[in-house]
Enzyme design. Structure first.
Site, PDB file in Angstrom:
ATOM      1  N   ASP A 134       0.793  -1.229   0.000  1.00 45.66           N
ATOM      2  CA  ASP A 134       0.000   0.000   0.000  1.00 45.66           C
ATOM      3  C   ASP A 134       0.826   1.281   0.000  1.00 45.66           C
ATOM      4  O   ASP A 134       1.742   1.431   0.813  1.00 45.66           O
ATOM      5  CB  ASP A 134      -0.885   0.059   1.260  1.00 45.66           C
ATOM      6  CG  ASP A 134      -1.757  -1.149   1.434  1.00 45.66           C
ATOM      7  OD1 ASP A 134      -1.719  -2.060   0.598  1.00 45.66           O
ATOM      8  OD2 ASP A 134      -2.487  -1.188   2.439  1.00 45.66           O
ATOM      9  N   GLU A 168     -10.733  -1.875   3.638  1.00 46.25           N
ATOM     10  CA  GLU A 168      -9.438  -1.332   4.041  1.00 46.25           C
ATOM     11  C   GLU A 168      -9.210   0.024   3.363  1.00 46.25           C
ATOM     12  O   GLU A 168      -9.921   0.413   2.440  1.00 46.25           O
ATOM     13  CB  GLU A 168      -8.298  -2.280   3.625  1.00 46.25           C
ATOM     14  CG  GLU A 168      -8.377  -3.657   4.231  1.00 46.25           C
ATOM     15  CD  GLU A 168      -7.218  -4.537   3.809  1.00 46.25           C
ATOM     16  OE1 GLU A 168      -6.582  -5.135   4.685  1.00 46.25           O
ATOM     17  OE2 GLU A 168      -6.931  -4.624   2.595  1.00 46.25           O
TER      18      GLU A 168
END
Length: 539
Positions: free
Chosen positions: A41, A241
Protein backbone atom coordinates in the site's frame (compact mmCIF):
# COMPACT_ATOMS: atom_id res chain seq x y z
CA UNK A 1 19.86 -0.87 20.05
CA UNK A 2 17.76 1.98 18.67
CA UNK A 3 20.83 3.36 16.92
CA UNK A 4 21.60 -0.06 15.42
CA UNK A 5 18.12 -0.22 13.89
CA UNK A 6 18.51 3.32 12.59
CA UNK A 7 21.74 2.53 10.79
CA UNK A 8 20.31 -0.68 9.36
CA UNK A 9 17.50 1.43 7.93
CA UNK A 10 19.91 4.02 6.58
CA UNK A 11 22.13 1.42 4.94
CA UNK A 12 19.21 -0.42 3.38
CA UNK A 13 17.69 2.82 2.20
CA UNK A 14 20.85 4.34 0.80
CA UNK A 15 22.47 1.38 -0.85
CA UNK A 16 19.33 -0.34 -2.17
CA UNK A 17 18.69 2.25 -4.91
CA UNK A 18 22.40 2.66 -5.64
CA UNK A 19 22.80 -1.06 -6.31
CA UNK A 20 19.65 -1.40 -8.40
CA UNK A 21 20.02 -1.61 -12.16
CA UNK A 22 16.39 -0.77 -12.95
CA UNK A 23 16.78 -2.85 -16.10
CA UNK A 24 15.80 -6.23 -14.68
CA UNK A 25 13.13 -8.18 -16.56
CA UNK A 26 9.69 -6.64 -15.91
CA UNK A 27 11.13 -3.60 -14.08
CA UNK A 28 8.71 -0.66 -14.48
CA UNK A 29 10.44 2.18 -16.30
CA UNK A 30 8.10 5.04 -15.43
CA UNK A 31 6.07 3.65 -12.54
CA UNK A 32 7.62 3.74 -9.08
CA UNK A 33 8.98 0.52 -7.62
CA UNK A 34 11.51 0.15 -4.81
CA UNK A 35 15.02 -0.91 -5.70
CA UNK A 36 14.51 -4.21 -3.95
CA UNK A 37 12.19 -6.15 -1.68
CA UNK A 38 8.45 -6.15 -1.20
CA UNK A 39 6.08 -3.19 -1.30
CA UNK A 40 2.31 -2.86 -1.05
CA UNK A 41 0.00 0.00 0.00
CA UNK A 42 0.97 3.61 -0.65
CA UNK A 43 0.79 5.56 2.63
CA UNK A 44 1.35 9.04 3.99
CA UNK A 45 0.95 10.79 0.63
CA UNK A 46 1.63 14.45 1.31
CA UNK A 47 2.79 17.42 -0.76
CA UNK A 48 4.81 20.02 1.13
CA UNK A 49 7.23 22.78 0.11
CA UNK A 50 7.46 21.66 -3.51
CA UNK A 51 8.01 17.96 -2.79
CA UNK A 52 5.66 15.03 -3.25
CA UNK A 53 6.26 12.40 -0.57
CA UNK A 54 5.32 8.81 -1.27
CA UNK A 55 5.57 6.54 1.74
CA UNK A 56 4.67 2.91 1.24
CA UNK A 57 4.37 -0.43 2.99
CA UNK A 58 7.75 -2.07 2.75
CA UNK A 59 9.53 -5.24 3.86
CA UNK A 60 13.06 -4.26 4.77
CA UNK A 61 14.24 -7.86 4.65
CA UNK A 62 12.58 -9.79 1.87
CA UNK A 63 10.60 -10.09 -1.33
CA UNK A 64 7.35 -11.22 0.34
CA UNK A 65 5.08 -9.48 2.83
CA UNK A 66 6.56 -9.11 6.32
CA UNK A 67 8.51 -6.79 8.64
CA UNK A 68 6.08 -4.04 7.68
CA UNK A 69 7.81 -0.66 7.65
CA UNK A 70 7.39 2.62 5.80
CA UNK A 71 9.57 3.04 2.72
CA UNK A 72 9.93 6.52 1.28
CA UNK A 73 10.34 8.17 -2.11
CA UNK A 74 10.20 11.81 -3.16
CA UNK A 75 9.42 13.61 -6.38
CA UNK A 76 9.31 17.20 -7.63
CA UNK A 77 6.72 16.39 -10.30
CA UNK A 78 4.97 13.06 -9.56
CA UNK A 79 6.93 11.55 -12.44
CA UNK A 80 10.62 11.32 -11.46
CA UNK A 81 11.15 9.55 -8.14
CA UNK A 82 14.11 9.27 -5.77
CA UNK A 83 13.99 6.46 -3.25
CA UNK A 84 14.98 7.70 0.21
CA UNK A 85 16.08 5.91 3.38
CA UNK A 86 13.20 4.21 5.15
CA UNK A 87 10.97 6.43 7.24
CA UNK A 88 9.79 3.91 9.85
CA UNK A 89 11.52 0.58 10.42
CA UNK A 90 9.65 -2.27 12.09
CA UNK A 91 10.66 -2.42 15.76
CA UNK A 92 12.86 -5.37 16.58
CA UNK A 93 13.94 -5.84 12.96
CA UNK A 94 15.67 -8.09 12.02
CA UNK A 95 15.11 -10.14 15.17
CA UNK A 96 11.94 -10.50 17.19
CA UNK A 97 9.45 -7.93 15.99
CA UNK A 98 7.45 -6.02 18.57
CA UNK A 99 5.67 -3.54 16.29
CA UNK A 100 5.02 -3.21 12.59
CA UNK A 101 3.98 0.01 10.89
CA UNK A 102 0.90 -0.57 8.75
CA UNK A 103 -0.87 1.80 6.36
CA UNK A 104 -1.65 5.40 7.32
CA UNK A 105 -1.59 8.98 6.12
CA UNK A 106 0.23 12.26 6.72
CA UNK A 107 -0.43 16.01 6.85
CA UNK A 108 1.55 19.20 7.23
CA UNK A 109 0.38 20.72 10.52
CA UNK A 110 1.05 24.30 9.42
CA UNK A 111 -0.57 25.82 12.53
CA UNK A 112 1.18 23.38 14.87
CA UNK A 113 -2.11 22.28 16.38
CA UNK A 114 -0.48 19.10 17.66
CA UNK A 115 2.41 20.91 19.30
CA UNK A 116 5.08 18.85 17.54
CA UNK A 117 6.66 21.86 15.81
CA UNK A 118 9.91 23.35 17.05
CA UNK A 119 11.90 26.50 16.22
CA UNK A 120 9.31 27.58 13.67
CA UNK A 121 9.58 24.33 11.70
CA UNK A 122 6.32 23.03 10.27
CA UNK A 123 5.87 19.44 11.45
CA UNK A 124 4.74 16.71 9.11
CA UNK A 125 2.50 14.44 11.15
CA UNK A 126 1.73 10.82 10.25
CA UNK A 127 -1.04 8.67 11.65
CA UNK A 128 -0.60 4.96 11.04
CA UNK A 129 -1.70 1.57 12.28
CA UNK A 130 0.57 -0.09 14.81
CA UNK A 131 0.41 -3.87 14.59
CA UNK A 132 1.67 -5.69 17.69
CA UNK A 133 2.63 -9.34 17.01
CA UNK A 134 2.88 -10.08 20.74
CA UNK A 135 1.13 -8.93 23.91
CA UNK A 136 3.25 -6.31 25.67
CA UNK A 137 3.41 -3.22 27.83
CA UNK A 138 4.47 -0.21 25.76
CA UNK A 139 6.71 2.74 26.79
CA UNK A 140 3.50 4.75 27.23
CA UNK A 141 2.39 2.25 29.89
CA UNK A 142 -0.45 1.00 27.69
CA UNK A 143 -0.97 -2.75 27.46
CA UNK A 144 -1.74 -4.26 24.06
CA UNK A 145 -2.88 -7.73 23.14
CA UNK A 146 -1.34 -10.19 20.72
CA UNK A 147 -2.10 -9.22 17.10
CA UNK A 148 -3.73 -5.97 18.16
CA UNK A 149 -4.09 -3.14 15.67
CA UNK A 150 -4.16 0.40 17.04
CA UNK A 151 -3.63 3.93 15.68
CA UNK A 152 -0.38 5.74 16.45
CA UNK A 153 1.31 9.02 15.57
CA UNK A 154 4.77 10.17 14.46
CA UNK A 155 6.18 13.50 13.37
CA UNK A 156 9.00 14.89 11.25
CA UNK A 157 10.78 18.24 11.61
CA UNK A 158 13.08 17.85 8.60
CA UNK A 159 10.65 17.84 5.69
CA UNK A 160 9.67 14.21 6.06
CA UNK A 161 13.13 12.68 5.88
CA UNK A 162 13.32 11.31 9.43
CA UNK A 163 10.49 10.56 11.83
CA UNK A 164 10.00 10.40 15.59
CA UNK A 165 7.29 8.14 16.97
CA UNK A 166 5.27 9.65 19.83
CA UNK A 167 6.12 6.80 22.17
CA UNK A 168 5.07 8.55 25.36
CA UNK A 169 1.44 8.41 24.20
CA UNK A 170 1.20 5.78 21.45
CA UNK A 171 -1.10 4.31 20.48
CA UNK A 172 -3.26 7.43 20.57
CA UNK A 173 -6.35 5.37 19.65
CA UNK A 174 -5.78 2.02 21.28
CA UNK A 175 -9.10 0.20 20.85
CA UNK A 176 -12.24 0.51 18.76
CA UNK A 177 -15.08 2.21 20.59
CA UNK A 178 -18.12 0.52 22.10
CA UNK A 179 -19.72 -1.70 20.85
CA UNK A 180 -16.86 -2.75 18.55
CA UNK A 181 -14.21 -3.68 21.12
CA UNK A 182 -13.87 -7.22 19.74
CA UNK A 183 -12.63 -5.80 16.41
CA UNK A 184 -9.24 -4.86 17.89
CA UNK A 185 -7.36 -7.17 15.52
CA UNK A 186 -8.88 -5.60 12.38
CA UNK A 187 -8.91 -1.89 13.22
CA UNK A 188 -6.71 -0.02 10.78
CA UNK A 189 -5.67 2.36 7.99
CA UNK A 190 -6.26 5.88 9.38
CA UNK A 191 -6.79 8.57 6.74
CA UNK A 192 -6.45 12.09 8.17
CA UNK A 193 -7.29 15.46 6.62
CA UNK A 194 -8.14 19.02 7.59
CA UNK A 195 -11.79 20.05 7.35
CA UNK A 196 -11.56 23.79 6.95
CA UNK A 197 -15.24 24.58 7.44
CA UNK A 198 -15.29 23.13 10.95
CA UNK A 199 -11.63 23.90 11.67
CA UNK A 200 -11.19 20.31 12.78
CA UNK A 201 -9.00 17.41 11.86
CA UNK A 202 -10.95 14.42 10.55
CA UNK A 203 -9.80 10.80 10.68
CA UNK A 204 -11.38 7.82 8.92
CA UNK A 205 -10.53 4.30 10.13
CA UNK A 206 -11.72 0.87 9.04
CA UNK A 207 -13.26 -1.92 11.09
CA UNK A 208 -12.23 -4.24 8.32
CA UNK A 209 -14.12 -7.45 8.97
CA UNK A 210 -17.52 -5.88 9.64
CA UNK A 211 -17.40 -3.46 6.66
CA UNK A 212 -17.69 -0.35 8.76
CA UNK A 213 -15.82 2.95 8.81
CA UNK A 214 -15.47 5.19 11.86
CA UNK A 215 -15.17 8.95 11.40
CA UNK A 216 -13.32 10.80 14.17
CA UNK A 217 -12.63 14.49 14.84
CA UNK A 218 -9.87 16.30 16.72
CA UNK A 219 -8.54 19.77 17.46
CA UNK A 220 -4.93 18.68 17.88
CA UNK A 221 -4.24 15.39 16.01
CA UNK A 222 -3.67 13.65 19.36
CA UNK A 223 -7.09 13.43 21.05
CA UNK A 224 -9.86 11.92 18.94
CA UNK A 225 -13.63 11.61 19.36
CA UNK A 226 -15.91 9.35 17.32
CA UNK A 227 -18.29 11.54 15.32
CA UNK A 228 -20.13 8.95 13.18
CA UNK A 229 -19.91 5.60 11.49
CA UNK A 230 -20.60 4.39 7.97
CA UNK A 231 -21.42 1.04 6.38
CA UNK A 232 -21.90 -1.69 5.43
CA UNK A 233 -23.02 -0.70 1.93
CA UNK A 234 -22.43 -1.82 -1.66
CA UNK A 235 -19.60 -4.36 -2.14
CA UNK A 236 -18.81 -6.37 0.99
CA UNK A 237 -17.25 -9.51 -0.47
CA UNK A 238 -14.07 -9.14 1.60
CA UNK A 239 -12.56 -6.91 4.27
CA UNK A 240 -12.79 -3.11 3.96
CA UNK A 241 -9.44 -1.33 4.04
CA UNK A 242 -7.61 1.87 3.15
CA UNK A 243 -10.46 4.44 3.25
CA UNK A 244 -10.03 7.94 1.77
CA UNK A 245 -12.49 10.84 1.99
CA UNK A 246 -12.10 14.09 0.04
CA UNK A 247 -14.05 16.83 -1.80
CA UNK A 248 -14.16 17.41 -5.55
CA UNK A 249 -15.92 20.00 -7.66
CA UNK A 250 -18.64 18.71 -10.00
CA UNK A 251 -18.26 19.79 -13.64
CA UNK A 252 -15.45 22.16 -12.62
CA UNK A 253 -17.87 24.17 -10.45
CA UNK A 254 -16.78 24.51 -6.80
CA UNK A 255 -20.33 25.59 -5.97
CA UNK A 256 -21.43 22.03 -6.83
CA UNK A 257 -18.75 20.28 -4.79
CA UNK A 258 -19.34 16.74 -3.53
CA UNK A 259 -17.37 14.32 -1.38
CA UNK A 260 -15.84 11.04 -2.54
CA UNK A 261 -15.36 8.07 -0.21
CA UNK A 262 -12.87 5.47 -1.47
CA UNK A 263 -12.74 1.99 0.09
CA UNK A 264 -10.40 -0.92 -0.64
CA UNK A 265 -11.97 -4.37 -0.73
CA UNK A 266 -10.13 -7.69 -0.51
CA UNK A 267 -11.24 -10.10 -1.85
CA UNK A 268 -14.46 -9.32 -3.70
CA UNK A 269 -13.19 -6.94 -6.37
CA UNK A 270 -14.94 -5.98 -9.61
CA UNK A 271 -16.98 -8.57 -11.52
CA UNK A 272 -14.73 -10.82 -13.55
CA UNK A 273 -11.73 -10.34 -11.26
CA UNK A 274 -10.39 -12.38 -8.37
CA UNK A 275 -8.94 -10.78 -5.25
CA UNK A 276 -8.54 -7.08 -4.58
CA UNK A 277 -10.56 -4.08 -5.77
CA UNK A 278 -11.35 -0.45 -4.97
CA UNK A 279 -14.86 1.01 -4.78
CA UNK A 280 -16.10 4.55 -4.28
CA UNK A 281 -19.22 6.42 -3.22
CA UNK A 282 -20.21 10.04 -3.87
CA UNK A 283 -22.17 12.11 -1.39
CA UNK A 284 -22.16 14.88 1.21
CA UNK A 285 -19.93 15.40 4.25
CA UNK A 286 -20.57 18.04 6.91
CA UNK A 287 -17.44 17.56 9.00
CA UNK A 288 -18.82 14.66 11.02
CA UNK A 289 -21.07 12.50 8.83
CA UNK A 290 -20.86 11.14 5.29
CA UNK A 291 -24.20 10.62 3.52
CA UNK A 292 -23.99 8.96 0.08
CA UNK A 293 -26.16 10.06 -2.82
CA UNK A 294 -29.07 7.74 -3.56
CA UNK A 295 -27.66 6.80 -6.97
CA UNK A 296 -24.31 5.92 -5.38
CA UNK A 297 -25.81 3.10 -3.29
CA UNK A 298 -26.87 -0.28 -4.65
CA UNK A 299 -29.25 -2.70 -2.89
CA UNK A 300 -28.16 -6.17 -1.93
CA UNK A 301 -24.48 -5.49 -1.24
CA UNK A 302 -23.55 -7.10 -4.54
CA UNK A 303 -22.12 -4.31 -6.61
CA UNK A 304 -20.44 -0.93 -6.42
CA UNK A 305 -18.99 1.99 -8.28
CA UNK A 306 -15.58 0.59 -9.10
CA UNK A 307 -12.61 2.89 -9.25
CA UNK A 308 -10.85 0.44 -11.55
CA UNK A 309 -12.28 -2.62 -13.25
CA UNK A 310 -8.94 -4.35 -13.64
CA UNK A 311 -7.30 -6.77 -11.21
CA UNK A 312 -4.30 -4.64 -10.25
CA UNK A 313 -5.42 -1.40 -8.61
CA UNK A 314 -5.70 -1.50 -4.82
CA UNK A 315 -5.19 0.50 -1.62
CA UNK A 316 -5.60 3.75 -3.52
CA UNK A 317 -4.54 6.81 -1.52
CA UNK A 318 -4.80 10.53 -2.27
CA UNK A 319 -2.46 13.41 -1.56
CA UNK A 320 -2.89 15.84 1.31
CA UNK A 321 -1.44 19.32 0.86
CA UNK A 322 -2.81 20.05 -2.62
CA UNK A 323 -5.72 22.36 -3.53
CA UNK A 324 -9.03 20.54 -3.82
CA UNK A 325 -9.10 20.98 -7.58
CA UNK A 326 -5.75 19.20 -7.85
CA UNK A 327 -6.69 15.94 -6.13
CA UNK A 328 -4.14 13.24 -7.06
CA UNK A 329 -4.30 9.56 -6.21
CA UNK A 330 -1.87 6.63 -6.39
CA UNK A 331 -2.77 2.95 -6.08
CA UNK A 332 -0.79 -0.23 -5.50
CA UNK A 333 -0.48 -2.00 -8.85
CA UNK A 334 -0.88 -5.55 -7.62
CA UNK A 335 -3.41 -8.00 -6.20
CA UNK A 336 -3.42 -10.03 -2.99
CA UNK A 337 -4.58 -13.04 -5.04
CA UNK A 338 -1.09 -13.47 -6.52
CA UNK A 339 1.00 -10.55 -5.27
CA UNK A 340 3.58 -12.75 -3.58
CA UNK A 341 3.97 -14.89 -6.71
CA UNK A 342 4.56 -12.39 -9.51
CA UNK A 343 7.85 -13.28 -11.27
CA UNK A 344 9.86 -10.14 -10.43
CA UNK A 345 13.20 -9.87 -8.65
CA UNK A 346 14.83 -8.34 -6.62
CA UNK A 347 11.59 -6.42 -5.91
CA UNK A 348 7.89 -7.19 -5.81
CA UNK A 349 5.23 -4.57 -6.21
CA UNK A 350 4.90 -1.21 -7.96
CA UNK A 351 2.68 1.85 -7.91
CA UNK A 352 0.17 2.76 -10.58
CA UNK A 353 0.61 6.08 -12.31
CA UNK A 354 -0.49 9.17 -10.35
CA UNK A 355 -4.04 10.03 -11.41
CA UNK A 356 -5.81 13.38 -11.46
CA UNK A 357 -9.35 13.00 -10.11
CA UNK A 358 -12.47 15.00 -10.95
CA UNK A 359 -16.27 14.65 -10.99
CA UNK A 360 -18.47 14.97 -14.05
CA UNK A 361 -22.17 14.65 -14.71
CA UNK A 362 -22.76 11.87 -17.23
CA UNK A 363 -26.36 10.92 -17.98
CA UNK A 364 -27.65 12.82 -14.93
CA UNK A 365 -25.32 10.89 -12.63
CA UNK A 366 -22.19 12.23 -10.96
CA UNK A 367 -19.25 10.06 -12.01
CA UNK A 368 -15.63 9.96 -10.88
CA UNK A 369 -13.09 10.64 -13.63
CA UNK A 370 -9.44 9.58 -13.57
CA UNK A 371 -6.73 10.71 -15.94
CA UNK A 372 -2.96 10.16 -15.89
CA UNK A 373 -1.29 13.12 -14.24
CA UNK A 374 -0.39 15.70 -16.86
CA UNK A 375 3.31 15.64 -15.92
CA UNK A 376 3.63 12.16 -17.41
CA UNK A 377 3.52 13.84 -20.82
CA UNK A 378 6.94 15.39 -20.04
CA UNK A 379 8.62 12.01 -20.53
CA UNK A 380 6.95 11.31 -23.86
CA UNK A 381 9.12 11.25 -26.96
CA UNK A 382 9.28 14.61 -28.67
CA UNK A 383 7.04 13.53 -31.51
CA UNK A 384 4.31 10.94 -31.72
CA UNK A 385 4.07 8.32 -34.41
CA UNK A 386 0.74 9.25 -35.95
CA UNK A 387 -1.45 6.78 -37.83
CA UNK A 388 -4.89 7.11 -39.37
CA UNK A 389 -7.12 4.83 -41.42
CA UNK A 390 -10.46 5.52 -43.00
CA UNK A 391 -11.30 1.85 -42.56
CA UNK A 392 -9.62 -1.36 -41.41
CA UNK A 393 -11.13 -4.68 -42.52
CA UNK A 394 -11.58 -7.70 -40.29
CA UNK A 395 -8.25 -9.21 -39.31
CA UNK A 396 -5.05 -7.76 -37.90
CA UNK A 397 -2.57 -5.10 -38.99
CA UNK A 398 1.05 -5.28 -37.89
CA UNK A 399 2.57 -2.01 -36.65
CA UNK A 400 6.05 -3.41 -36.27
CA UNK A 401 8.31 -3.06 -33.24
CA UNK A 402 6.90 -0.25 -31.10
CA UNK A 403 8.80 -0.71 -27.84
CA UNK A 404 7.91 -1.70 -24.29
CA UNK A 405 7.18 1.66 -22.63
CA UNK A 406 4.50 3.59 -24.44
CA UNK A 407 1.76 6.17 -24.14
CA UNK A 408 -1.02 5.56 -26.68
CA UNK A 409 -4.10 7.50 -27.70
CA UNK A 410 -6.50 5.45 -29.80
CA UNK A 411 -9.80 6.73 -31.21
CA UNK A 412 -12.30 5.19 -33.62
CA UNK A 413 -15.91 5.48 -34.74
CA UNK A 414 -18.73 3.61 -33.05
CA UNK A 415 -20.42 2.75 -36.33
CA UNK A 416 -23.66 0.94 -35.46
CA UNK A 417 -24.11 -0.09 -39.12
CA UNK A 418 -20.80 -1.96 -39.20
CA UNK A 419 -20.58 -5.70 -38.64
CA UNK A 420 -17.49 -5.24 -36.47
CA UNK A 421 -17.89 -6.83 -33.04
CA UNK A 422 -14.55 -5.81 -31.51
CA UNK A 423 -11.70 -3.48 -32.30
CA UNK A 424 -8.47 -2.68 -30.50
CA UNK A 425 -4.73 -2.80 -30.25
CA UNK A 426 -2.26 -5.55 -29.39
CA UNK A 427 0.81 -4.53 -27.37
CA UNK A 428 3.84 -6.31 -25.90
CA UNK A 429 3.48 -8.74 -28.78
CA UNK A 430 6.00 -11.15 -30.23
CA UNK A 431 6.46 -11.06 -33.99
CA UNK A 432 4.63 -14.38 -34.38
CA UNK A 433 1.75 -13.26 -32.09
CA UNK A 434 2.22 -16.20 -29.73
CA UNK A 435 2.45 -13.61 -26.98
CA UNK A 436 0.11 -10.66 -27.08
CA UNK A 437 -1.99 -8.48 -24.80
CA UNK A 438 -5.19 -7.13 -26.31
CA UNK A 439 -6.80 -3.83 -25.33
CA UNK A 440 -10.04 -3.31 -27.14
CA UNK A 441 -13.69 -2.39 -27.33
CA UNK A 442 -16.78 -4.59 -27.64
CA UNK A 443 -19.24 -2.64 -29.82
CA UNK A 444 -22.28 -4.70 -28.85
CA UNK A 445 -21.68 -4.83 -25.08
CA UNK A 446 -20.28 -1.29 -25.01
CA UNK A 447 -17.37 -2.40 -22.89
CA UNK A 448 -13.63 -1.88 -23.11
CA UNK A 449 -11.46 -4.85 -22.21
CA UNK A 450 -7.97 -6.11 -21.48
CA UNK A 451 -7.17 -9.69 -22.47
CA UNK A 452 -3.97 -11.02 -20.92
CA UNK A 453 -4.55 -14.71 -21.56
CA UNK A 454 -1.56 -14.80 -23.94
CA UNK A 455 0.43 -12.03 -22.27
CA UNK A 456 3.54 -14.05 -21.43
CA UNK A 457 4.28 -15.70 -18.09
CA UNK A 458 0.89 -16.53 -16.55
CA UNK A 459 1.74 -19.83 -14.88
CA UNK A 460 2.32 -18.56 -11.34
CA UNK A 461 -1.43 -18.27 -10.65
CA UNK A 462 -4.30 -20.13 -12.28
CA UNK A 463 -6.54 -17.03 -12.28
CA UNK A 464 -4.04 -14.67 -13.89
CA UNK A 465 -4.67 -15.54 -17.56
CA UNK A 466 -8.03 -13.79 -17.87
CA UNK A 467 -9.96 -11.07 -19.68
CA UNK A 468 -11.25 -8.01 -17.83
CA UNK A 469 -14.04 -5.66 -18.88
CA UNK A 470 -15.33 -2.21 -17.97
CA UNK A 471 -18.45 -0.35 -19.12
CA UNK A 472 -17.78 2.44 -21.60
CA UNK A 473 -20.22 4.35 -23.78
CA UNK A 474 -18.97 6.23 -26.86
CA UNK A 475 -18.43 9.96 -26.48
CA UNK A 476 -20.86 12.61 -27.64
CA UNK A 477 -18.87 12.71 -30.88
CA UNK A 478 -19.86 9.11 -31.59
CA UNK A 479 -16.31 7.89 -31.10
CA UNK A 480 -14.56 5.63 -28.60
CA UNK A 481 -11.48 7.15 -26.97
CA UNK A 482 -8.81 5.11 -25.17
CA UNK A 483 -5.63 6.36 -23.46
CA UNK A 484 -3.25 3.49 -22.74
CA UNK A 485 -0.10 3.52 -20.62
CA UNK A 486 2.20 0.57 -21.34
CA UNK A 487 5.21 -0.23 -19.18
CA UNK A 488 7.48 -3.26 -19.06
CA UNK A 489 5.02 -5.19 -16.91
CA UNK A 490 1.77 -3.25 -16.78
CA UNK A 491 -1.11 -1.64 -18.65
CA UNK A 492 -3.39 1.19 -17.55
CA UNK A 493 -6.35 1.91 -19.81
CA UNK A 494 -8.43 5.09 -19.43
CA UNK A 495 -11.71 5.08 -21.35
CA UNK A 496 -13.55 8.17 -22.55
CA UNK A 497 -12.87 11.08 -20.22
CA UNK A 498 -11.58 8.63 -17.61
CA UNK A 499 -14.95 7.38 -16.38
CA UNK A 500 -13.72 3.79 -16.78
CA UNK A 501 -10.24 2.43 -16.10
CA UNK A 502 -8.60 -0.99 -16.34
CA UNK A 503 -5.23 -1.71 -14.73
CA UNK A 504 -3.44 -5.03 -15.24
CA UNK A 505 0.03 -6.46 -14.83
CA UNK A 506 1.60 -8.49 -17.63
CA UNK A 507 4.87 -10.42 -17.82
CA UNK A 508 5.87 -10.85 -21.49
CA UNK A 509 9.19 -11.96 -22.92
CA UNK A 510 11.82 -9.31 -23.57
CA UNK A 511 11.30 -9.91 -27.30
CA UNK A 512 7.64 -8.90 -27.09
CA UNK A 513 8.05 -5.39 -28.48
CA UNK A 514 5.63 -5.46 -31.41
CA UNK A 515 2.21 -3.87 -31.70
CA UNK A 516 -0.74 -4.31 -34.01
CA UNK A 517 -4.41 -3.53 -34.52
CA UNK A 518 -7.26 -6.03 -34.76
CA UNK A 519 -10.84 -5.81 -35.97
CA UNK A 520 -13.24 -8.72 -35.48
CA UNK A 521 -16.43 -9.47 -37.39
CA UNK A 522 -16.07 -6.68 -39.90
CA UNK A 523 -14.36 -3.39 -40.65
CA UNK A 524 -13.80 -0.56 -38.15
CA UNK A 525 -14.03 3.01 -39.40
CA UNK A 526 -12.23 6.32 -38.95
CA UNK A 527 -9.29 5.27 -36.76
CA UNK A 528 -6.55 7.49 -35.35
CA UNK A 529 -3.62 6.32 -33.28
CA UNK A 530 -0.82 8.32 -31.69
CA UNK A 531 2.11 6.48 -30.12
CA UNK A 532 4.75 8.04 -27.90
CA UNK A 533 7.72 6.19 -26.48
CA UNK A 534 8.26 6.98 -22.80
CA UNK A 535 11.62 7.78 -21.26
CA UNK A 536 12.84 5.81 -18.27
CA UNK A 537 12.64 7.78 -15.03
CA UNK A 538 15.65 5.85 -13.73
CA UNK A 539 18.20 7.18 -16.24
Amino acid sequence: MVYLYFWIAVLLGLFGPALAKYTEPYRPQYHFSPAKYWTNDPAGLVYHDGTYHLYFQYNAGGIEWGNMSWGHATSPDLTHWDEQPMALLARGFPGNLTEMFFTGSAVADVNNTGGFGSDGKVPLVALYTSYYPTAQTLPSGKVVRKEQQSQSIAYSLDEGMTWTTHDSANPIIQDPPTPYEKQFSNFRDPFVFRHEESQKWVLVTALAEIHKLLIWTSDNLRDWTVASEFGPVNAVGGVWECPNLFPLAVDNSPAKSKWVLVIGLNPGGPPGTVGSGTQYLIGEFNGTTFVPDDDSVYPGNKTANWMDYGPDYYAAASYNGLPAEQRVQIGWMNNWQYGAKIPTSPWRGAMASPRRLSLKTIGQKTVLLQQPHENLKTIRSERAKHYSWDSLPAGSKDLGSAGKQLDLELSFADDRTSKATQFGIMVQTTSDLTQQTRIGYDFHARQMFVDRRKSGNTTFDDTFASEYRAPLAPGQDGRVHLRILVDWSSLEVFGGDGESTLTAQIFPDLSATHAGLFSSGGSTEDITLDVWEMSSIWK
